[in-house]
Scaffold this active site. Structure first.
Site, PDB file in Angstrom:
ATOM      1  N   SER A 176       0.763  -1.411   0.013  1.00 11.30           N
ATOM      2  CA  SER A 176       0.005  -0.043  -0.071  1.00 11.30           C
ATOM      3  C   SER A 176       0.789   1.060  -0.050  1.00 11.30           C
ATOM      4  CB  SER A 176      -0.912   0.005   1.205  1.00 11.30           C
ATOM      5  OG  SER A 176      -1.443   1.147   1.352  1.00 11.30           O
ATOM      6  N   TYR A 189      -2.187  -0.618  10.244  1.00  4.59           N
ATOM      7  CA  TYR A 189      -2.270  -1.248   8.853  1.00  4.59           C
ATOM      8  C   TYR A 189      -0.970  -0.673   8.176  1.00  4.59           C
ATOM      9  CZ  TYR A 189      -4.067  -0.986   4.016  1.00  4.59           C
ATOM     10  OH  TYR A 189      -4.263  -1.344   2.688  1.00  4.59           O
TER      11      TYR A 189
END
Length: 287
Positions: A176, A189
């Protein structure tokens, strides 16, 4: 070039539903022509029921691959992915379960081999996120669960798959942009995604001599069910103008990610391993 999406305030509950997306996401662009880049290959795609994973499954099928799709519990979305893959003339095998369990990950590889007759491409796409704006209030169990789902599953699956991969095969891990920009409300995350980047680099160095390539993709904001089910669940207004902070001024479509995975899985990327590709709308992250 994809047009700007009119994304408004909305929310879902995890794990999220592709069918409930408003506006609907685009899975494959009109006019995308397959060129047998993955002809005869078998791919295992986690989180393939919706979002980026579904787009990858459809693109792989159009390029000639059979696919096994792992999903948590979204049976309706998974069935639609299967329909779309089979509409491309390829086989699709669905596997339901929780990837945080090492035994289940091993069984996913075994089931793919038994059902589809081999394994050439592992796509570690499945992941989750939750919003937490204060580390002091982030529950220990949430931290552990985040790593179990996002990071540990990739280890379990790669470990099980490697015995069956050979020259010209590949592993593609979904990271990501958040591993590089570190948003303050996604500490856990972002930590998992940073770990995935480092895992990708080290694993590539370990297996590239066997002709197995390992790469990562680090998407920017992409319109998938994860967004309304996490950001929207925290505050529906957070989705107003989702993605407009990118230099392109918009969120990406899953249809813009699928071809990136095709490239990395194919011989077009034969001299690329240990790298991270950044389809993120133009944000420069120098990583």
């Amino acid at each position: 070039m994809a047009s700007k999406l009119d994304i408004h305030a909305q929310s879902q509950t995890l794990p999220g539903s592709e069918a409930a997306m408003d506006p609907p996401a685009e899975m494959i662009r009109a006019g995308y022509k397959g060129a047998d880049k993955l002809a005869g290959k078998v791919a295992l795609i986690t989180g393939g029921d919706s979002g980026i994973g579904r787009s990858v499954a459809i693109h792989f099928a159009r390029e000639g691959a059979d696919v096994a799709v792992v999903y948590l519990s979204e049976a309706e979305d998974a069935a639609e992915t299967k329909r779309l893959v089979e509409a491309e003339g390829r086989r699709c095998h669905l596997i339901e379960g929780d990837l945080s369990d090492a035994g289940f990950c091993r069984s996913c590889v075994d089931e793919t081999l038994d059902t589809l007759g081999g394994l050439n491409v592992l796509v570690n796409n499945a992941g989750t996120q939750w919003v937490s704006e204060d580390l002091a209030e982030l529950p220990d169990e949430q931290w552990r669960r985040m790593f179990d789902v996002n990071m540990h599953s990739q280890f379990y699956l790669a470990k099980a798959a490697l015995a069956h991969l050979g020259e010209g095969d590949s592993i593609i891990n979904n990271a990501s942009i958040n591993a590089y920009i570190g948003p303050d409300f996604l500490v856990d995350y972002s930590a998992t995604k940073g770990a995935i980047v480092s895992f990708t680099r080290s694993l590539s160095n370990q297996v590239v001599g066997r002709g197995i390539r390992v790469n990562a993709v680090a998407p920017g904001p992409v319109w998938t069910p994860l967004q309304p089910a996490t950001l929207g669940a925290h505050d529906p207004q957070w989705l107003e103008g989702f993605g407009e902070q990118t230099p392109m001024g918009r969120a990406g479509q899953p249809s813009e990610l699928g071809p990136v995975f095709v490239f990395l899985a194919s011989q077009d990327a034969s001299f690329i391993s240990g790298q991270t590709i950044h389809p993120n709308g133009g944000t420069v992250v120098n990583g």
